[in-house]
Design an enzyme around this catalytic site. Sequence first.
Site, PDB file in Angstrom:
ATOM      1  CE  LYS A 193      -3.394   2.657   2.643  1.00 46.01           C
ATOM      2  NZ  LYS A 193      -4.286   2.720   3.822  1.00 46.01           N
TER       3      LYS A 193
ATOM      4  CD  GLU B  47      -6.784   7.941  10.631  1.00 45.13           C
ATOM      5  OE1 GLU B  47      -6.162   6.876  10.789  1.00 45.13           O
ATOM      6  OE2 GLU B  47      -6.889   8.515   9.526  1.00 45.13           O
TER       7      GLU B  47
END
Length: 407
Positions: free
Chosen positions: A147, A205
């Site tokens: 990723k 977040e």
Amino acid sequence: MTARNMAPQALATHLLESYEAGSSFFFASPRRTMLTRGTFATVPCPVGANALAELPGRVAAVLRDAREAGHDIPVAVGAVPFDGSVPAQLVVPMTIQRAGPLEFDTAIPVHRAPPARYTVQPVPRPEEYLHGVAQALRLMQAGPLRKVVLSRSLHLSAATPINLPQLLRNLAQRNPTGYTFAVDLPAQADAAGARPRTLVGASPELLVSRSGLQVLANPLAGSIPRSADPIEDQERAAGLLASPKDLHEHAVVIDAVAEALRPYCKTLEVPAKPSLVNTPTLWHLSSRISGELLDPSISSLALAVALHPTPAVCGYPTELAHKAIGTIEPFDRGFYTGTVGWCDATGDGQWAVTIRCAEVDEHSLRLFAGAGIVAGSKPESELAETEAKFRTMLQAMGLGQGVEVQS
């Protein structure tokens, strides 16, 4: 009525209204609001490969010195960059005020600024971003990279000054379940002189928080833009929760966060499946990871540094993803995808991931947005995700779905 005699809801709003760029730090979470003023001490923050790892020790030493110098409740506040290429910005303020969560009267609309014209420069251009995503996918096919998070920026310039306090209020009002912040940054020197800058945003977040021995992390990974149509919006949410590509992206992040926290925790609870959270612009896959510390001397900042950068903002494996970012992204992230928050002398604190944000000076803003690229990612979809993430800041600026570009 004085601030001391205000009701909790009114006090939190008062702290937001009292924010002043250049002399304040503001941080609002879903449970508390904080405003600090002045500078009692500055944490020395060099740059380099070991700069981030050294931060917890440097902060602990400054907090200890501040207490010995007579500071009643020393707290370090500020922002930590994406990597050690720029120094962290952390200070012990002169004063600190706390209140409960911000609450707004929903009958009062978000302030809409008069139409403004901006000169807009995307870096990179959309077609270049698509090329970068394709380049990242080729790297994954050729090696162990699983990723990488690729970002874009928008540089907006206006003839009229930016109303920073109003921008901050709009962000807080539009994102009541997130982490709204404003941090003074070192002035940027250029041909016109030194320009004061502020890092402002509304992150959804939580990187990590510590309260006593209790630890909480809430990584987000896997996103889809929301729809104005309620039925379509729910279909998108259900599709995200069942998406193999997004579930894989989320699992990569959760595994890495849990692996980083386990050495510090006596117990650690990791959800078997993600849940959904939303902002006004996006649906996210979310997992709340909670634990109990083994050692009470481990501060919230030490935990934040151990986690940072997570695969949610960098990629995995971290070193390979960081190298890919340096190769593909045509700008320095600075404080974007770093962390912002506070840590007190006991080690308690909260640190949010520095996303949905902008660097602001008197007449310009530099906005940031990124997307996680994994096997199966489609360049056009990742570009659309960044466009949706830009909207958090653009809507707070009163610009709706986009900006009026003056060539």
